[in-house]
Design an enzyme around this catalytic site. Structure first.
Site, short mmCIF file in Angstrom:
data_model
loop_
_atom_site.label_atom_id
_atom_site.label_comp_id
_atom_site.label_asym_id
_atom_site.label_seq_id
_atom_site.Cartn_x
_atom_site.Cartn_y
_atom_site.Cartn_z
CG ASN A 115 46.94 33.15 63.46
OD1 ASN A 115 47.27 33.76 64.33
ND2 ASN A 115 46.70 31.84 63.40
CG ASP A 116 51.48 33.28 61.21
OD1 ASP A 116 50.96 32.64 62.34
OD2 ASP A 116 51.37 32.57 60.08
CB VAL A 117 50.49 39.85 60.09
CG1 VAL A 117 50.96 39.14 58.66
CG2 VAL A 117 48.88 39.81 60.03
CB THR A 118 47.85 39.89 64.79
OG1 THR A 118 47.57 38.44 64.85
CG2 THR A 118 47.06 40.29 63.86
CB ALA B 178 54.47 30.68 61.06
#
Lengths: 464, 104
Positions: free
Chosen positions: A392-395, A433
């Site tokens: 999720n966050d890394v995209t 996050a």
């Protein structure tokens, strides 16, 4: 065996350890490297047996201890599932730390055996070395135990913070340094005990404020600590193999921590001070939220069948759902239909460095289909479907656009550039996050709400 | 003036840090997990100290506290040595290139 011969052989074993790490520069040479490591260890142990004066009684006990530890280790190594690697490594770190503490304690109580002087009359240099080794070892031990508990889910992954935490840590830290100085003057075993207890405590306090997704940094850092602890003991024992190894492991862990921090664009200190992420971060609720398009396995299968290229982006969710085998099956199916399939791995995907790569390798995904971020980011623009599973966050493009965002500046995978995006997720809940991912609301995004493994298996059915 | 042997060990230590630095940067990111498990295994060379601790002669006939601490440390280090190397080997065996695995 003479001291000089023993020292030379220890040096050889240190060199073999260097070669063991060198082998890991490519998967082809890695197995040979591991063999060098085993050889180095065997040499070190055999030399010690020949060099040290061991009575027959002790020898029996030593061999028994070796056999007990060896069989436990072997059993663990063959039984452990690949998804449990992070906690296994954390657990192993704790053992190195505790072993360092025990060896230092033993040297403190029986310095003659180590040639360090006599009880209460130990050489000052040795005292400093063994106190530092014991202290770092103790921090490694309790810190790794906490990391293990968090990774194993026996303890909540969300950060535990309280008022005055940093001040307390600072005070304990100063206390530890003063105790080490005090020990060199007054060789009290009482103070040595307090030093170890204090280090145990700070190990706990250092790790509890750090949240689950920061674990890659924590594990790497503890890896580094275990190395420095070993080096400290190496100086005490005047043993080259231990000094070389300690330095190697220490710098290895430090580099990995650096790579992980860079992957999140956060400073090492902000990670260590902790308190990031978890449940207490407030969500900014969008009042006029755009609608989300959600689909089922059939839609996803249809979309991918008509694509000519697919990039799979795995994340921690894939590990949790144990979906790696299903993912590989899906990829095989797509490849049979002439569709190009690649995997994109973010440096901090998962709970430890390289976590995703190991899982994909376990599922028989050839390693030359798996790409690191910098080698694949340009390919998203020319890709039809990005299949995001458990990441999720890394995209999240907000890392590029919104300077207010907690993840601003983090290098992300450019999933947004592909023609359509499939997100396998359990719900719309934000990632670690605690921020919303605007990709969920895009027109070319299709959300697949389900368990990662079940959804992937369903897609495979519809692909057939 | 004679050089203290400590300085020699310190030199080895400092140079090893640099060797470690360059060797570890050359490790491919996809093998970072095996890197952690193998560094784990090799740092258990601390077993050398544990053996000395376990076998250290004392004035008494039986084992003393220092010996017992040594035995426990041997067990811990041995778990790590066997566990660390074997799990690394198990992981490394899984890394396959394209084509090759189809033959199997």
């Amino acid at each position: 065996m003479t001291s000089n011969l023993a020292a030379s052989l220890y040096l050889i074993s240190g060199i073999l350890f260097i070669l063991a790490l060198r082998g890991l520069s490519s998967p082809e040479t890695s197995r040979q490297g591991n063999f060098f490591g085993i050889l180095g260890m065997a040499i070190a142990i055999i030399v010690t047996f020949l060099f040290v004066n061991i009575s027959f009684g002790s020898l029996l006990f030593i061999i028994c201890s070796l056999a007990i530890g060896g069989s436990i280790g072997t059993t663990i190594a063959y039984r452990i599932s690949m998804t449990a690697m992070p906690q296994l490594v954390a657990g192993f770190h704790s053992l190195v730390g505790l072993a360092a503490v025990l060896v230092a304690l033993s040297a403190f109580y029986n310095p003659e055996a180590f040639g360090l002087g006599t009880l209460n009359n130990i050489k000052t240099a040795s005292l400093v070395e063994m106190s530092i080794g014991a202290s770092i070892g103790a921090i490694t031990f309790t810190g790794s135990v906490i990391a293990f508990l968090k990774l194993q889910g026996l303890m909540s992954g969300s950060p535990i913070t309280f008022k005055g935490q940093h001040l307390l840590n600072l005070l304990i830290g100063i206390g530890i340094v003063s105790l080490i100085i005090y020990i060199t003057i007054n060789q009290s075993s009482y103070i040595f005990g307090i030093l170890i207890v204090g280090s145990f405590l700070i190990g706990i306090f250092l790790i509890i404020p750090i949240g689950g997704a920061d674990m890659p940094v924590v594990i790497s850092m503890l890896n580094s600590y275990s190395g420095w602890a070993a080096a400290g003991i190496g100086f005490t024992l005047e043993n080259t193999a231990l000094i070389i190894t300690g330095a190697l492991v220490g710098s290895s862990g430090a580099i990995l921590s650096y790579i992980m921090c860079k992957g999140m664009n956060r400073s090492f200190f902000s990670v260590i001070l902790g308190g990031f992420g978890g449940t207490d971060v407030k969500l900014q609720k969008d009042k006029d939220r755009k609608p989300v398009k959600s689909g089922n396995a059939e839609d996803a299968a249809f979309l991918m069948k008509n694509a000519s290229s697919v990039i799979i982006v795995p994340g921690y969710g894939m590990a949790v759902a144990q979906a790696q085998h299903a993912v590989r099956e899906m990829a095989d199916n797509l490849k049979k239909n002439g569709i190009k399939v690649k995997y994109a791995v973010h440096p901090v995907a998962g709970r430890m460095p390289g976590h995703m790569n190991v899982l994909l390798a376990e599922a028989n995904v050839p390693y030359d289909e798996v790409f690191e971020q910098e080698n694949i980011n340009n390919d998203f623009a020319s890709t039809d479907v990005a299949f995001v599973i458990g990441a999720n966050d890394v995209t999240n493009p907000v890392a590029k656009t919104n300077p207010q965002s907690p993840i601003y500046g983090m290098p992300i995978l450019d999933v947004e550039k592909s023609k359509s995006i499939l997100f396998v997720k359990r719900s719309l809940s934000p990632g670690y996050a605690g921020i919303d991912n605007e990709l969920f609301y895009r027109d070319n995004t299709l959300m697949l709400f389900a368990d990662a493994k079940k959804m992937t298996e369903d897609i495979v059915k519809h692909l057939n | 003036m004679e050089i203290d042997p400590f300085i020699f060990r310190l030199s080895i230590f400092a140079l090893s840090i640099f060797v470690g630095y360059y060797v570890v940067w050359s490790v491919t990111p996809s093998l970072h997990t095996p890197l952690m498990s193998v560094t784990n295994a090799i740092s258990s060379v601390i077993i050398v100290g544990a053996i000395v601790a376990a076998s250290g002669l004392t004035s008494q006939t039986g084992f003393e506290l220092s010996n017992i601490l040594g035995f426990v440390a041997i067990i811990l280090a041995a778990i790590n040595i066997f566990g660390g190397f074997l799990v690394t080997q198990r992981m490394l065996r899984m890394y396959r290139k394209k084509k090759k695995e189809k033959v199997k």
